[in-house]
Design a protein around this motif. Structure first.
Motif, PDB file in Angstrom:
ATOM      1  N   ASN A   1       0.254   8.979   7.151  1.00 27.87           N
ATOM      2  CA  ASN A   1       0.282   7.984   6.592  1.00 27.87           C
ATOM      3  C   ASN A   1      -0.902   7.446   5.765  1.00 27.87           C
ATOM      4  O   ASN A   1      -1.184   6.216   5.799  1.00 27.87           O
TER       5      ASN A   1
ATOM      6  N   ASN B   1      -0.696   4.618   3.313  1.00 25.39           N
ATOM      7  CA  ASN B   1       0.501   3.668   3.538  1.00 25.39           C
ATOM      8  C   ASN B   1       1.591   4.445   2.934  1.00 25.39           C
ATOM      9  O   ASN B   1       2.702   3.751   2.738  1.00 25.39           O
TER      10      ASN B   1
ATOM     11  N   TRP C   1       3.798   6.658   4.016  1.00 25.68           N
ATOM     12  CA  TRP C   1       5.135   6.739   4.763  1.00 25.68           C
ATOM     13  C   TRP C   1       5.864   5.476   4.846  1.00 25.68           C
ATOM     14  O   TRP C   1       7.007   5.484   4.635  1.00 25.68           O
ATOM     15  N   HIS C   2       5.312   4.267   4.744  1.00 24.54           N
ATOM     16  CA  HIS C   2       5.955   2.929   4.714  1.00 24.54           C
ATOM     17  C   HIS C   2       6.413   2.915   3.403  1.00 24.54           C
ATOM     18  O   HIS C   2       7.753   2.344   3.317  1.00 24.54           O
ATOM     19  N   LEU C   3       5.723   3.233   2.507  1.00 23.65           N
ATOM     20  CA  LEU C   3       6.278   3.046   1.138  1.00 23.65           C
ATOM     21  C   LEU C   3       7.461   3.751   0.886  1.00 23.65           C
ATOM     22  O   LEU C   3       8.532   3.382   0.125  1.00 23.65           O
TER      23      LEU C   3
ATOM     24  N   THR D   1       9.672   5.139   2.922  1.00 27.62           N
ATOM     25  CA  THR D   1      10.823   5.112   3.811  1.00 27.62           C
ATOM     26  C   THR D   1      11.288   3.541   3.721  1.00 27.62           C
ATOM     27  O   THR D   1      12.563   3.143   4.222  1.00 27.62           O
ATOM     28  N   HIS D   2      10.764   2.801   3.044  1.00 26.36           N
ATOM     29  CA  HIS D   2      11.371   1.397   3.031  1.00 26.36           C
ATOM     30  C   HIS D   2      11.723   0.988   1.582  1.00 26.36           C
ATOM     31  O   HIS D   2      11.895  -0.057   1.185  1.00 26.36           O
TER      32      HIS D   2
END
Length: 77
Positions: free
Chosen positions: A30, A33, A35-37, A39-40
């Motif tokens: 991550n 960030n 992974w967050h970017l 997957t969202h």
């Protein structure tokens, strides 16, 4: 297929595999960030694909260049 073309393709494929591992590690750890970017957002898979292609070009080129430069280091034994 000529030997020199097979040589280049083999090392380009190795570089692409290294790029896949690199992208996977960046996502898994991550970094920034990522992974967050990916997957969202709806465009996340496209972003990962583009990122992998660009890394594959870079790592594949480096792998081919290193192997070409190492050809002259073979001993004459």
């Amino acid at each position: 297929m000529p030997k020199h073309i097979a040589f280049l393709l083999r090392h380009a494929a190795i570089g692409s595999l290294v790029a896949a591992v690199f992208v996977a590690l960046l996502l898994w750890m991550n970094v920034a960030n990522l992974w967050h970017l990916v997957t969202h957002t709806r465009e996340g898979p496209l972003a990962v694909a583009v990122f992998w292609v660009l890394c594959a070009i870079t790592f594949g080129s480096v792998q081919m260049g290193i192997r070409i430069m190492m050809l002259s280091e073979r001993s004459e034994d």
